[in-house]
Enzyme design. Structure first.
Site, PDB file in Angstrom:
ATOM      1  N   CYS A 114       0.808  -1.233   0.000  1.00 47.05           N
ATOM      2  CA  CYS A 114       0.000   0.000   0.000  1.00 47.05           C
ATOM      3  C   CYS A 114       0.836   1.276   0.000  1.00 47.05           C
ATOM      4  O   CYS A 114       0.315   2.360  -0.240  1.00 47.05           O
ATOM      5  CB  CYS A 114      -0.946   0.002   1.188  1.00 47.05           C
ATOM      6  SG  CYS A 114      -2.159  -1.311   1.097  1.00 47.05           S
ATOM      7  N   HIS A 249      -3.139   7.482   2.439  1.00 46.32           N
ATOM      8  CA  HIS A 249      -3.533   6.164   1.942  1.00 46.32           C
ATOM      9  C   HIS A 249      -4.902   5.842   2.535  1.00 46.32           C
ATOM     10  O   HIS A 249      -5.175   6.135   3.700  1.00 46.32           O
ATOM     11  CB  HIS A 249      -2.503   5.113   2.365  1.00 46.32           C
ATOM     12  CG  HIS A 249      -2.968   3.711   2.099  1.00 46.32           C
ATOM     13  ND1 HIS A 249      -3.445   3.329   0.872  1.00 46.32           N
ATOM     14  CD2 HIS A 249      -3.048   2.620   2.897  1.00 46.32           C
ATOM     15  CE1 HIS A 249      -3.794   2.049   0.929  1.00 46.32           C
ATOM     16  NE2 HIS A 249      -3.564   1.597   2.150  1.00 46.32           N
ATOM     17  N   ASN A 279      -9.908   0.232  -0.091  1.00 45.02           N
ATOM     18  CA  ASN A 279      -8.444   0.332  -0.127  1.00 45.02           C
ATOM     19  C   ASN A 279      -7.955  -0.212  -1.467  1.00 45.02           C
ATOM     20  O   ASN A 279      -8.044  -1.406  -1.722  1.00 45.02           O
ATOM     21  CB  ASN A 279      -7.887  -0.487   1.048  1.00 45.02           C
ATOM     22  CG  ASN A 279      -6.375  -0.504   1.107  1.00 45.02           C
ATOM     23  OD1 ASN A 279      -5.700  -0.079   0.165  1.00 45.02           O
ATOM     24  ND2 ASN A 279      -5.830  -1.008   2.198  1.00 45.02           N
TER      25      ASN A 279
HETATM   26  N1  ACO Z   1     -18.085  -8.022  10.011  1.00 40.72           N
HETATM   27  C1  ACO Z   1     -18.464  -8.275  11.279  1.00 40.72           C
HETATM   28  N2  ACO Z   1     -17.593  -8.593  12.241  1.00 40.72           N
HETATM   29  C2  ACO Z   1     -16.287  -8.673  11.906  1.00 40.72           C
HETATM   30  C3  ACO Z   1     -15.822  -8.428  10.591  1.00 40.72           C
HETATM   31  C4  ACO Z   1     -16.794  -8.089   9.629  1.00 40.72           C
HETATM   32  N3  ACO Z   1     -16.459  -7.835   8.357  1.00 40.72           N
HETATM   33  N4  ACO Z   1     -14.480  -8.575  10.583  1.00 40.72           N
HETATM   34  C5  ACO Z   1     -14.105  -8.885  11.820  1.00 40.72           C
HETATM   35  N5  ACO Z   1     -15.202  -8.964  12.629  1.00 40.72           N
HETATM   36  C6  ACO Z   1     -15.251  -9.281  14.050  1.00 40.72           C
HETATM   37  C7  ACO Z   1     -14.060 -10.065  14.511  1.00 40.72           C
HETATM   38  O1  ACO Z   1     -14.243 -11.448  14.282  1.00 40.72           O
HETATM   39  C8  ACO Z   1     -14.018  -9.725  15.992  1.00 40.72           C
HETATM   40  O2  ACO Z   1     -14.968 -10.518  16.650  1.00 40.72           O
HETATM   41  P1  ACO Z   1     -14.668 -11.086  18.129  1.00 40.72           P
HETATM   42  O3  ACO Z   1     -14.525  -9.868  19.003  1.00 40.72           O
HETATM   43  O4  ACO Z   1     -15.882 -11.903  18.419  1.00 40.72           O
HETATM   44  O5  ACO Z   1     -13.409 -11.878  18.001  1.00 40.72           O
HETATM   45  C9  ACO Z   1     -14.513  -8.273  16.033  1.00 40.72           C
HETATM   46  O6  ACO Z   1     -15.206  -8.058  14.780  1.00 40.72           O
HETATM   47  C10 ACO Z   1     -13.392  -7.255  16.168  1.00 40.72           C
HETATM   48  O7  ACO Z   1     -12.375  -7.569  15.206  1.00 40.72           O
HETATM   49  P2  ACO Z   1     -11.110  -6.656  15.009  1.00 40.72           P
HETATM   50  O8  ACO Z   1     -10.222  -7.248  13.965  1.00 40.72           O
HETATM   51  O9  ACO Z   1     -10.527  -6.343  16.346  1.00 40.72           O
HETATM   52  O10 ACO Z   1     -11.820  -5.332  14.415  1.00 40.72           O
HETATM   53  P3  ACO Z   1     -11.186  -3.925  14.124  1.00 40.72           P
HETATM   54  O11 ACO Z   1     -11.953  -2.885  14.825  1.00 40.72           O
HETATM   55  O12 ACO Z   1      -9.700  -3.917  14.293  1.00 40.72           O
HETATM   56  O13 ACO Z   1     -11.528  -3.716  12.563  1.00 40.72           O
HETATM   57  C11 ACO Z   1     -10.314  -3.835  10.458  1.00 40.72           C
HETATM   58  C12 ACO Z   1     -10.990  -4.619  11.607  1.00 40.72           C
HETATM   59  C13 ACO Z   1     -11.383  -3.010   9.790  1.00 40.72           C
HETATM   60  C14 ACO Z   1      -9.704  -4.845   9.513  1.00 40.72           C
HETATM   61  C15 ACO Z   1      -9.221  -2.897  11.037  1.00 40.72           C
HETATM   62  O14 ACO Z   1      -8.435  -3.630  11.970  1.00 40.72           O
HETATM   63  C16 ACO Z   1      -8.301  -2.307  10.000  1.00 40.72           C
HETATM   64  O15 ACO Z   1      -8.693  -1.466   9.221  1.00 40.72           O
HETATM   65  N6  ACO Z   1      -6.990  -2.678  10.026  1.00 40.72           N
HETATM   66  C17 ACO Z   1      -5.955  -2.014   9.232  1.00 40.72           C
HETATM   67  C18 ACO Z   1      -5.939  -2.421   7.799  1.00 40.72           C
HETATM   68  C19 ACO Z   1      -4.747  -1.754   7.113  1.00 40.72           C
HETATM   69  O16 ACO Z   1      -4.474  -0.587   7.323  1.00 40.72           O
HETATM   70  N7  ACO Z   1      -3.992  -2.488   6.346  1.00 40.72           N
HETATM   71  C20 ACO Z   1      -2.750  -1.931   5.801  1.00 40.72           C
HETATM   72  C21 ACO Z   1      -2.797  -1.714   4.394  1.00 40.72           C
HETATM   73  S1  ACO Z   1      -3.222  -3.172   3.480  1.00 40.72           S
HETATM   74  C22 ACO Z   1      -1.837  -3.611   2.516  1.00 40.72           C
HETATM   75  O17 ACO Z   1      -0.763  -3.148   2.653  1.00 40.72           O
HETATM   76  C23 ACO Z   1      -2.079  -4.696   1.503  1.00 40.72           C
END
Ligand code: ACO
Length: 322
Positions: A114, A249, A279
């Site tokens: 990214c 980004h 993204n």
């Molecule tokens: N729908 C419903 N629930 C979900 C989903 C979904 N799509 N995805 C995860 N959950 C659940 C999980 O299972 C978890 O449940 P649990 O508490 O029962 O275990 C709960 O939601 C919380 O999960 P988290 O992963 O802690 O959720 P978070 O608030 O962190 O959001 C997200 C997840 C959106 C992926 C976030 O962490 C994020 O944006 N991360 C950064 C991504 C990024 O910047 N990547 C870098 C660039 S990508 C690249 O370089 C290719």
């Protein structure tokens, strides 16, 4: 006389097909409200079967060339950032060079997930400042939808397809003020995408999909982007108030908002495209810049901070006097 790199044109392309959160919710256990609240995303564009990173790059590149009012043949160097090249080789940049019908230029791809656009911009800036090139085409083009496991709700909600492009030219007035790029290979396990075709016996069963421990990546991204903001301001002896626009980004609105807070900027000074794009990896910063330039928000002479964080981990920024 001191040489600078100046942006003389921008372009972008998004595929026609749109996939909404509702559509994704029909296949995996999620909802529009969960996705929107946690990420800021409502929909993303999905490339058609006959589209490739090169075909999308060509459309974005031609737009940038038109905006710059130059001939494609004047380009000295093409750098394409992509994690989804059409072929292992030739590079997407070489395929793009052929489509643009340019005979005498150097073309190569870079891969920094990214952060790809910022890395490509940084390389382009060095070439121009050193006098090794004048006109440089920088493109980020990605078909993330083909690297996503559409049954994995933790990743399939996040990504989209598209291409962004900018044309840089040498100038004797300020343009790119500084670029800052970094990598740390320690965190492979938090975010990676296997390449099954070159797998060893040990990992031969891994599918070629994006694997991410989202929450841990999230925290790393917020902290790291906070540091790169400080580094960029310090390198230029600049105050937060001197920045007119943040072009981040587009991974998650909560990450973007944290960087804006760090800069004491209102969200009105941030170009946010992810609501309808998701993204798009290395395309996202260039697509956002293109949008801000084309809708007239970003004006000549304004100071713009670009930043990104991605797999590697890789991260970086570019401070620009547009
Ligand atoms: N729908 C419903 N629930 C979900 C989903 C979904 N799509 N995805 C995860 N959950 C659940 C999980 O299972 C978890 O449940 P649990 O508490 O029962 O275990 C709960 O939601 C919380 O999960 P988290 O992963 O802690 O959720 P978070 O608030 O962190 O959001 C997200 C997840 C959106 C992926 C976030 O962490 C994020 O944006 N991360 C950064 C991504 C990024 O910047 N990547 C870098 C660039 S990508 C690249 O370089 C290719």
């Amino acid at each position: 006389m001191k040489r600078f790199s100046k942006i003389i044109g921008t372009g972008g392309y998004l595929p026609e097909t749109v996939r909404t959160n509702e559509e994704i919710s029909q296949h995996v256990d999620t909802s529009d409200s969960w996705i929107y609240e946690r990420t800021g995303i409502r929909s993303r564009h999905i490339a058609a079967e006959n589209e490739t990173s090169t075909s999308m790059a060509e459309i974005a590149a031609r737009q940038a060339i038109d905006a710059a009012q130059i001939e494609a043949g004047e380009i000295d160097l093409i750098i394409v950032a992509t994690g989804t090249p059409d072929r292992v080789y030739p590079s997407t940049a070489c395929l793009l060079q052929q489509r643009l019908d340019i005979q005498n230029c150097v073309s190569f791809d870079i891969q920094a997930a990214c952060s790809g656009a910022i890395f490509a911009l940084s390389i382009a800036d060095q070439y121009i400042k050193n006098g090794a090139a004048d006109k440089v085409l920088v493109v980020g083009s990605e078909i993330c939808s083909r690297l996503v496991d559409w049954s994995d709700r933790g990743t399939c909600i996040l990504f989209g397809d598209g291409a962004g492009a900018i044309l840089l030219d040498s100038a004797d007035e300020e343009g790119i003020l500084s670029t800052h790029i970094h990598s740390d290979g320690e965190y492979e396990d938090l975010l990676y995408c296997p390449n099954p075709q070159v797998a060893t016996e040990e990992n031969k069963d891994e599918a070629g999909f994006i694997n991410m421990r989202g929450n841990e990546v999230f925290k790393m991204a917020v902290n790291t982007l906070g540091r790169i903001v400080d580094e960029t301001l310090a390198a230029n002896g600049m105050e937060k108030t001197e920045i007119d626009w943040l072009v981040p980004h587009q991974a998650n609105t909560r990450i973007i908002a944290a960087t804006a807070r760090k800069l004491k900027m209102s969200m009105d000074q941030v170009i946010v495209t992810l609501e309808n794009q998701g993204n798009t990896s290395s395309a996202s910063v260039l697509l956002a810049l293109n949008e801000g330039v084309r809708d007239g928000r970003i004006q000549r002479g304004q100071v713009v901070l670009l930043e990104a964080f991605g797999a590697g981990f890789t991260w970086g920024s570019a401070l620009i006097k547009y």
